[in-house]
Structures are given as structure tokens and as C-alpha cells.
Motif scaffolding. Structure first.
Motif, PDB file in Angstrom:
ATOM      1  N   ASP A 207      47.815  -6.682  44.286  1.00  0.00           N
ATOM      2  CA  ASP A 207      47.909  -7.359  44.998  1.00  0.00           C
ATOM      3  C   ASP A 207      46.447  -8.462  44.710  1.00  0.00           C
ATOM      4  N   GLU A 208      45.230  -8.042  45.116  1.00  0.00           N
ATOM      5  CA  GLU A 208      43.675  -8.972  45.407  1.00  0.00           C
ATOM      6  C   GLU A 208      43.993  -8.574  43.710  1.00  0.00           C
ATOM      7  N   MET A 209      43.905  -7.393  43.038  1.00  0.00           N
ATOM      8  CA  MET A 209      43.288  -7.458  41.506  1.00  0.00           C
ATOM      9  C   MET A 209      44.223  -8.555  40.646  1.00  0.00           C
ATOM     10  N   TYR A 210      45.315  -8.651  41.089  1.00  0.00           N
ATOM     11  CA  TYR A 210      46.361  -9.956  40.781  1.00  0.00           C
ATOM     12  C   TYR A 210      45.652 -11.540  41.315  1.00  0.00           C
ATOM     13  N   THR A 211      45.423 -11.869  42.229  1.00  0.00           N
ATOM     14  CA  THR A 211      46.296 -13.384  42.742  1.00  0.00           C
ATOM     15  C   THR A 211      44.154 -13.932  43.195  1.00  0.00           C
TER      16      THR A 211
ATOM     17  N   SER B 269      45.052  -4.064  44.674  1.00  0.00           N
ATOM     18  CA  SER B 269      45.629  -2.632  44.020  1.00  0.00           C
ATOM     19  C   SER B 269      45.870  -1.887  43.112  1.00  0.00           C
ATOM     20  N   VAL B 270      45.011  -1.185  42.594  1.00  0.00           N
ATOM     21  CA  VAL B 270      44.942  -0.848  41.041  1.00  0.00           C
ATOM     22  C   VAL B 270      44.893   0.499  40.888  1.00  0.00           C
ATOM     23  N   TYR B 271      45.932   0.897  39.463  1.00  0.00           N
ATOM     24  CA  TYR B 271      46.851   2.287  39.803  1.00  0.00           C
ATOM     25  C   TYR B 271      46.506   2.335  38.342  1.00  0.00           C
ATOM     26  N   TYR B 272      46.013   3.497  37.763  1.00  0.00           N
ATOM     27  CA  TYR B 272      45.236   4.282  36.683  1.00  0.00           C
ATOM     28  C   TYR B 272      46.263   5.737  36.193  1.00  0.00           C
ATOM     29  N   ILE B 273      47.260   5.791  35.444  1.00  0.00           N
ATOM     30  CA  ILE B 273      47.450   6.644  34.955  1.00  0.00           C
ATOM     31  C   ILE B 273      47.097   6.625  33.190  1.00  0.00           C
ATOM     32  N   PRO B 274      46.646   7.949  33.255  1.00  0.00           N
ATOM     33  CA  PRO B 274      46.096   8.513  31.997  1.00  0.00           C
ATOM     34  C   PRO B 274      47.477   9.472  31.216  1.00  0.00           C
TER      35      PRO B 274
ATOM     36  N   ILE C  74      39.962 -11.761  24.358  1.00  0.00           N
ATOM     37  CA  ILE C  74      41.002 -12.288  25.095  1.00  0.00           C
ATOM     38  C   ILE C  74      40.082 -12.952  26.241  1.00  0.00           C
ATOM     39  N   MET C  75      40.372 -14.368  26.255  1.00  0.00           N
ATOM     40  CA  MET C  75      39.599 -14.906  27.037  1.00  0.00           C
ATOM     41  C   MET C  75      40.060 -14.806  29.005  1.00  0.00           C
ATOM     42  N   PRO C  76      39.196 -14.711  29.837  1.00  0.00           N
ATOM     43  CA  PRO C  76      39.318 -14.622  31.284  1.00  0.00           C
ATOM     44  C   PRO C  76      39.964 -15.496  31.612  1.00  0.00           C
ATOM     45  N   HIS C  77      41.536 -14.504  31.845  1.00  0.00           N
ATOM     46  CA  HIS C  77      42.357 -15.696  32.724  1.00  0.00           C
ATOM     47  C   HIS C  77      43.217 -15.250  33.720  1.00  0.00           C
ATOM     48  N   GLU C  78      44.413 -15.770  34.439  1.00  0.00           N
ATOM     49  CA  GLU C  78      44.708 -15.614  35.265  1.00  0.00           C
ATOM     50  C   GLU C  78      46.771 -15.594  34.878  1.00  0.00           C
ATOM     51  N   ASP C  79      47.338 -14.915  34.986  1.00  0.00           N
ATOM     52  CA  ASP C  79      48.426 -14.293  35.114  1.00  0.00           C
ATOM     53  C   ASP C  79      49.648 -15.657  35.164  1.00  0.00           C
ATOM     54  N   GLY C  80      48.801 -15.859  36.713  1.00  0.00           N
ATOM     55  CA  GLY C  80      49.597 -17.103  37.924  1.00  0.00           C
ATOM     56  C   GLY C  80      51.115 -17.036  38.314  1.00  0.00           C
ATOM     57  N   PRO C  81      51.369 -18.035  38.681  1.00  0.00           N
ATOM     58  CA  PRO C  81      52.759 -18.002  39.734  1.00  0.00           C
ATOM     59  C   PRO C  81      54.121 -17.393  38.750  1.00  0.00           C
ATOM     60  N   LEU C  82      53.984 -17.592  38.001  1.00  0.00           N
ATOM     61  CA  LEU C  82      55.591 -17.449  37.108  1.00  0.00           C
ATOM     62  C   LEU C  82      55.857 -15.766  37.098  1.00  0.00           C
ATOM     63  N   PHE C  83      55.275 -14.924  37.124  1.00  0.00           N
ATOM     64  CA  PHE C  83      55.356 -13.848  37.631  1.00  0.00           C
ATOM     65  C   PHE C  83      55.191 -13.331  38.878  1.00  0.00           C
TER      66      PHE C  83
ATOM     67  N   PRO D 168      53.916 -10.953  41.320  1.00  0.00           N
ATOM     68  CA  PRO D 168      51.915 -10.613  41.506  1.00  0.00           C
ATOM     69  C   PRO D 168      51.773  -8.641  40.768  1.00  0.00           C
ATOM     70  N   VAL D 169      52.815  -8.066  39.467  1.00  0.00           N
ATOM     71  CA  VAL D 169      52.183  -6.995  39.544  1.00  0.00           C
ATOM     72  C   VAL D 169      52.325  -7.181  38.046  1.00  0.00           C
ATOM     73  N   ILE D 170      50.992  -6.803  37.341  1.00  0.00           N
ATOM     74  CA  ILE D 170      51.035  -6.877  36.252  1.00  0.00           C
ATOM     75  C   ILE D 170      51.216  -4.719  35.584  1.00  0.00           C
ATOM     76  N   SER D 171      51.876  -4.711  34.290  1.00  0.00           N
ATOM     77  CA  SER D 171      52.034  -3.526  34.142  1.00  0.00           C
ATOM     78  C   SER D 171      51.021  -3.479  32.764  1.00  0.00           C
ATOM     79  N   THR D 172      50.363  -2.444  31.964  1.00  0.00           N
ATOM     80  CA  THR D 172      49.994  -3.093  30.728  1.00  0.00           C
ATOM     81  C   THR D 172      49.775  -0.597  29.672  1.00  0.00           C
ATOM     82  N   ILE D 173      51.077  -0.696  29.436  1.00  0.00           N
ATOM     83  CA  ILE D 173      51.046   0.369  28.064  1.00  0.00           C
ATOM     84  C   ILE D 173      49.964   0.024  27.082  1.00  0.00           C
TER      85      ILE D 173
END
Length: 243
Positions: A180-184, A23-28, A112-121, A123-128
Motif C-alpha cells: 500500500d502506501e509504504m510501497y507506493t 501497511s507494514v507488518y513486522y514478524i520477529p 543502498i541508496m534511497p529508491h523505490e521498487d517500481g511498477p515491474l513488481f 506492490p508488495v515487498i517481503s524481506t527475510i
């Protein structure tokens, strides 16, 4: 465009990127230009020791250092805590409040090189995004992309370019939420380049005002606030800088 006060869990679906996997949400224009400048000022007002210099960029870590045994929680400064709660109010984290923020500074040409944030977080990432734009690229894992193929076929998609699934244009003042899928399921990264060309691989062009396929955008200094929740924290809390 709706203001942050008008947004909530029931409204978030209005900003879903339908061309991307769930799931991806983009809010301009998630924040105003005044808020953007305030945040930029706060980023550069911190003491120099707060910055960590890496080979291709520098960053600030707020909230603590994530660790498998648990994060020693540090109180977020007010200028970050405000936006942590605003993002929580959207409902994407299931009532959890982000407690960790990574501030990354990218000059033109840095990535930044391709990576995943992993299980420490959680499973939702938000970026401003502040200051400038970027293209955030998503890549298949070689094993997941080729799980029905032979080893020889897997070798053909060994490079990031071959494994590129799609990209998202992150413009200044926007908010991106991935879960969801876009994180994992996918890796994400930013290519080292000074210009970006918008192609059919950019999944959210329709959500970016005044942008179209074929546009060439010059990168400028960009600051990203990566706002996340670390579920496992230690009971000891630090309140640095206060007595």
C-alpha cells in the motif's frame, strides 16, 4: 510467538506496525535459527558466477530479470520456493505466489541508496533478514512532501536526511512485509554505517524483543532475501541447470 503454521491472512494484522503508514507488518523470529543457518549455507553454496558484484555490495538474482516487456521466468530453487510459498500463505499478496527473489549481501558499513521498487513488481515487498540486523529507512519524495509548499520550501528538504520519515529495525530471522502506501508513496534505503542508534524515528522498536530507544547496535554481515511477485512474465520458461 506464533509459528508460521499458525499464521495466515486473518492473523497478519497482529503484526502490523501501527506507528507506520499503511501497511507494514513486522514478524520477529519468522524463521528458526536452524532455518536461518540453512538459508545462509544455501546462499554461499551457489556457483560464483551467480553473484553480481556492485560497487557497494553483491547480490544474486533468482526467478529471472524483471523487464517492462515481461520476465523470462526461471524456476526458483527449492530452498527459495519453500519460503516464497510460506509468505504467500500469509495472504499479503492476494493469493499470488512470489516468483522473484533478490539476495543481497551487506557487510558492515554497506547500504543502498534511497529508491523505490517500481511498477515491474506487484506492490508488495517481503524481506527475510539473515545473519545481522539493519535499519531500513523510509523517505518522503520531495514532490509529495512539499506539494503544498513553495519551490523554496521544497529545496529545504532536498537531502535524504531532511526527507527521512522513519526507520524499521530488521533483526535476524525477521520478516518485513510492506505494501500500500509504504510501497507506493515512500523511498526506502539503508545508510552506509557500521553502527545504528535506536531513536524515536524507529517505528517498530516495541515489536523487537530486548530492544529499546537509545540502544546502539553494531552491524554485522547481513543477507537479505527480497521476495516479490513479477506479474508480467513471458510464456517461455527456463529451467536452468537441468536437461
Amino acid at each position: 510467538m506464533a509459528s508460521i503454521q499458525d499464521l495466515g491472512a486473518t492473523c497478519l494484522d497482529r503484526f502490523v506496525v501501527s506507528e507506520a503508514p499503511p501497511s507494514v507488518y513486522y514478524i520477529p523470529e519468522f524463521i528458526t535459527k536452524q532455518e536461518e543457518q540453512f538459508l545462509i549455507n544455501q546462499v554461499y553454496a551457489v556457483p560464483k558466477p551467480k553473484w553480481t558484484q556492485l560497487s557497494h555490495r553483491r547480490l544474486q538474482n533468482w526467478g529471472g530479470i524483471p523487464h517492462p516487456k515481461g520476465m523470462v521466468l526461471e524456476k526458483l530453487p527449492q530452498w527459495l520456493d519453500t519460503y516464497s510459498h510460506k509468505i504467500a500463505s500469509l495472504g499479503a499478496l492476494n493469493e499470488k505466489i512470489p516468483n522473484h527473489v533478490l539476495v543481497n549481501e551487506y557487510t558492515s558499513g554497506q547500504g543502498i541508496m534511497p529508491h523505490e521498487d517500481g511498477p515491474l513488481f506487484y506492490p508488495v515487498i517481503s524481506t527475510i533478514s539473515l545473519g545481522g540486523h539493519t535499519l531500513l529507512d523510509f523517505y518522503h519524495h520531495p514532490t509529495t512532501q512539499c506539494d503544498e509548499n513553495s519551490v523554496d520550501e521544497a529545496a529545504k528538504v532536498a537531502t535524504p536526511e531532511d526527507r527521512l520519515f522513519g526507520s524499521l529495525l530488521l533483526e535476524p530471522r525477521s520478516l518485513l512485509i510492506s505494501k500500500d502506501e509504504m510501497y507506493t508513496k515512500y523511498l526506502h534505503g539503508i545508510a552506509d554505517r557500521t553502527h545504528d542508534t535506536l531513536t524515536g524515528k524507529v517505528l517498530n522498536v516495541d515489536a523487537c524483543p530486548q530492544r529499546a530507544i537509545g540502544d546502539v547496535l553494531e552491524r554485522k554481515l547481513r543477507i537479505s532475501l527480497t521476495i516479490r511477485h513479477v506479474p508480467k512474465v513471458l510464456k517461455i520458461k527456463l529451467n536452468l541447470g537441468r536437461r
